[in-house]
Design an enzyme around this catalytic site. Structure first.
Site, PDB file in Angstrom:
ATOM      1  N   ARG A 125       0.894  -1.033  -0.004  1.00  0.00           N
ATOM      2  CA  ARG A 125       0.044   0.073   0.104  1.00  0.00           C
ATOM      3  C   ARG A 125       0.855   1.201   0.161  1.00  0.00           C
ATOM      4  O   ARG A 125       1.028   2.042   0.947  1.00  0.00           O
ATOM      5  CB  ARG A 125      -0.911  -0.159   1.263  1.00  0.00           C
ATOM      6  CG  ARG A 125      -2.015  -0.988   0.600  1.00  0.00           C
ATOM      7  CD  ARG A 125      -3.041  -1.134   2.008  1.00  0.00           C
ATOM      8  NE  ARG A 125      -4.280  -1.501   1.462  1.00  0.00           N
ATOM      9  CZ  ARG A 125      -5.568  -1.515   2.084  1.00  0.00           C
ATOM     10  NH1 ARG A 125      -5.488  -1.831   3.286  1.00  0.00           N
ATOM     11  NH2 ARG A 125      -6.701  -1.571   1.345  1.00  0.00           N
ATOM     12  N   GLN A 130      -1.171   2.419  -5.583  1.00  0.00           N
ATOM     13  CA  GLN A 130      -2.409   2.756  -5.454  1.00  0.00           C
ATOM     14  C   GLN A 130      -3.340   2.119  -6.584  1.00  0.00           C
ATOM     15  O   GLN A 130      -4.635   1.684  -6.251  1.00  0.00           O
ATOM     16  CB  GLN A 130      -2.650   4.285  -5.281  1.00  0.00           C
ATOM     17  CG  GLN A 130      -2.524   4.419  -3.883  1.00  0.00           C
ATOM     18  CD  GLN A 130      -2.824   5.798  -3.566  1.00  0.00           C
ATOM     19  OE1 GLN A 130      -3.032   6.882  -4.355  1.00  0.00           O
ATOM     20  NE2 GLN A 130      -2.514   6.362  -2.291  1.00  0.00           N
ATOM     21  N   ASP A 133      -4.329  -1.392  -6.093  1.00  0.00           N
ATOM     22  CA  ASP A 133      -4.606  -1.945  -4.769  1.00  0.00           C
ATOM     23  C   ASP A 133      -6.048  -2.339  -4.929  1.00  0.00           C
ATOM     24  O   ASP A 133      -7.042  -1.740  -4.674  1.00  0.00           O
ATOM     25  CB  ASP A 133      -4.603  -0.518  -3.962  1.00  0.00           C
ATOM     26  CG  ASP A 133      -4.919  -0.734  -2.383  1.00  0.00           C
ATOM     27  OD1 ASP A 133      -5.309  -2.038  -2.149  1.00  0.00           O
ATOM     28  OD2 ASP A 133      -4.692   0.078  -1.661  1.00  0.00           O
ATOM     29  N   SER A 136      -8.266  -1.917  -1.695  1.00  0.00           N
ATOM     30  CA  SER A 136      -9.320  -0.792  -1.657  1.00  0.00           C
ATOM     31  C   SER A 136     -10.240  -0.759  -2.496  1.00  0.00           C
ATOM     32  O   SER A 136     -11.423  -0.492  -2.007  1.00  0.00           O
ATOM     33  CB  SER A 136      -8.311   0.415  -1.930  1.00  0.00           C
ATOM     34  OG  SER A 136      -7.457   0.450  -0.623  1.00  0.00           O
ATOM     35  N   TYR A 231      -1.949   0.518   9.400  1.00  0.00           N
ATOM     36  CA  TYR A 231      -2.878  -0.407   9.724  1.00  0.00           C
ATOM     37  C   TYR A 231      -3.110  -0.378  11.325  1.00  0.00           C
ATOM     38  O   TYR A 231      -2.370   0.071  11.956  1.00  0.00           O
ATOM     39  CB  TYR A 231      -2.523  -1.938   9.426  1.00  0.00           C
ATOM     40  CG  TYR A 231      -2.671  -2.266   8.007  1.00  0.00           C
ATOM     41  CD1 TYR A 231      -4.096  -2.481   7.562  1.00  0.00           C
ATOM     42  CD2 TYR A 231      -1.606  -2.123   7.230  1.00  0.00           C
ATOM     43  CE1 TYR A 231      -4.282  -2.898   5.820  1.00  0.00           C
ATOM     44  CE2 TYR A 231      -1.782  -2.433   5.809  1.00  0.00           C
ATOM     45  CZ  TYR A 231      -2.910  -2.928   5.214  1.00  0.00           C
ATOM     46  OH  TYR A 231      -3.253  -3.191   3.892  1.00  0.00           O
TER      47      TYR A 231
END
Ligand code: NAD
Length: 385
Positions: A125, A130, A133, A136, A231
């Site tokens: 991440r 991105q 990802d 997500s 996280y």
């Protein structure tokens, strides 16, 4: 020239597909040949004709086992079955969600068969990745759908309405966990007109929650539970107790509760007790998005709706598959962006395992489990078992 194959998903209830016509065109433009099993995109609204127009070759169901074996790069949403994995040619590449912890024997089979597997859930991440990802992109779809499920299961309206017949008060919602899915659930509940409050163990979430017009439930003396990777860490018992007290007051007033709290690699924290459910008004709805990793709500069951004291507790599984068109569109773009890192001049496969993104999500390669944390977890499992 690289041969890309997209087989039809075989897991029951999976409606997504790993390539849409737009990404097929991109693969072809990059110099690859694309083959897709007939009907692979149908449940997501992409017909065989759409794929052939984009330049793909159709593979009939009867020829699919051979197409697995002839491919250099196989694209999937769900991990293959053991039988499917065995069809992949030694040294060929598989790009798919694998969820190694739940599929330990598959990971060992892929490794020993010499498959080079990139697991979509392991894509680092970092800013550069991105666009790849998939956790997500799929969490965004799932968070939106969870909010809709909650609203449509509710016995009242969501928005404040002032009508000639009287005023309808707005529904109150509490969202646990303000990561990708939680923020999308908050945004959707706000659009529906709910008053939304949210809680998280990461302090960075406060600003994001407030920027959506919701309020953040503060826990007195809260320590920040964010790790270096962004996280959540496992919260202390003291923090969890204080959080329970603060949040319990809001839950008792809420019409909707959506829970999304997860800690990578661990069981989801249990945050909603039976007592909290019993404090809610009959007709209220709880949606537990963490049900597949153990559940945030004591009462939730995967794939079921449990009624308790007039409160409906939903435990939906595979929410992204319930909106397969956009979920596939986004997932396919994630998969193309990752695959494109491996395509060199004229569509030739050029595997640069020094690349931070490819190295980060490389699960199996050259006969062994290449992902250190997974290898460690699976070896520990073997030792323990
Ligand atoms: P996740 O699915 O792992 O967890 C969901 C949320 O639950 C998280 O916000 C977590 O903090 C929260 N949570 C855990 N325990 C809790 C508890 N006891 N009570 C309340 N909440 C609890 O998270 P995610 O959606 O994958 O996102 C995790 C982080 O990664 C976020 O900071 C997100 O912004 C970040 N992220 C970064 C990138 C990037 O830079 N490319 C991409 C996606 C996400």
């Amino acid at each position: 020239m690289t041969i890309v194959f997209i087989p039809k998903e075989s897991r029951a209830g999976e409606a997504r597909v790993a390539a849409v016509p737009e990404t097929v065109e991109k693969f072809i433009k990059a110099g690859a040949t694309v083959r897709i099993e007939s009907g692979a995109g149908q449940a997501a609204g992409n017909l065989d004709d759409d794929y052939t127009k984009a330049g793909a070759e159709l593979v009939a169901e009867a020829d699919a086992p051979n197409a697995w074996g002839a491919a250099d790069l196989v694209l999937r949403v769900q991990p293959p079955t053991s039988e499917e994995a065995a069809r992949i040619r030694k040294g060929a590449i598989l790009v798919s969600f694998v969820m190694a912890k739940d599929n330990a024997s598959l990971v060992r089979e892929l490794a020993s068969a010499g498959t080079t597997c990139f697991a979509m859930e392991l894509v680092p991440r970092i800013t550069r990745a991105q666009v790849m990802d998939a956790l997500s992109s799929q969490a965004t779809v799932a968070g939106y759908k969870a909010a809709l499920l909650a609203a449509s299961g509710l016995k009242k309206l969501c928005p404040l309405l002032m009508t000639a017949a009287g005023t309808v008060r707005p529904a109150r919602a509490v969202v646990f966990g303000a990561g990708v899915a939680g923020l999308q659930a908050i945004a959707t509940l706000k659009r529906l007109g709910c008053i939304v409050e949210a809680t998280d163990v990461r302090m960075a979430a406060k600003e994001q929650v407030e920027s959506l017009g919701a309020s953040f439930i503060e826990v007195p003396g809260a320590e920040d539970m964010e790790d270096a990777g962004g996280y959540a860490k496992e919260a202390s018992e003291d923090f969890l107790r204080k959080q329970r007290e603060e949040v319990a007051k809001r839950v008792a007033e809420a019409d909707i509760v959506v829970t999304t709290a997860q800690i990578p690699g661990r069981q989801a924290p249990v945050l909603v007790s039976n007592e909290m459910v019993e404090s809610m008004k009959p007709g209220s709805v709880i949606v537990d998005m963490a049900v597949e990793s153990g559940g945030n709500v004591v009462l939730s069951q995967p794939g079921e709706t449990v009624e308790h004291n007039g409160v409906s507790v939903l435990g939906p599984t595979n929410l992204p598959s319930s909106l397969p068109a956009d979920a596939s569109d986004l997932y396919s773009k994630n998969v193309f962006a990752l695959s494109n890192l491996m395509l060199g001049e004229e569509g030739k496969l050029e595997l640069n395992l020094e690349d931070e993104v490819l190295a980060g999500c490389l699960l199996t390669h050259d006969g062994s489990i290449a992902h250190e944390a997974t290898a460690k977890a699976l070896n520990e499992e073997v030792t323990a078992g």
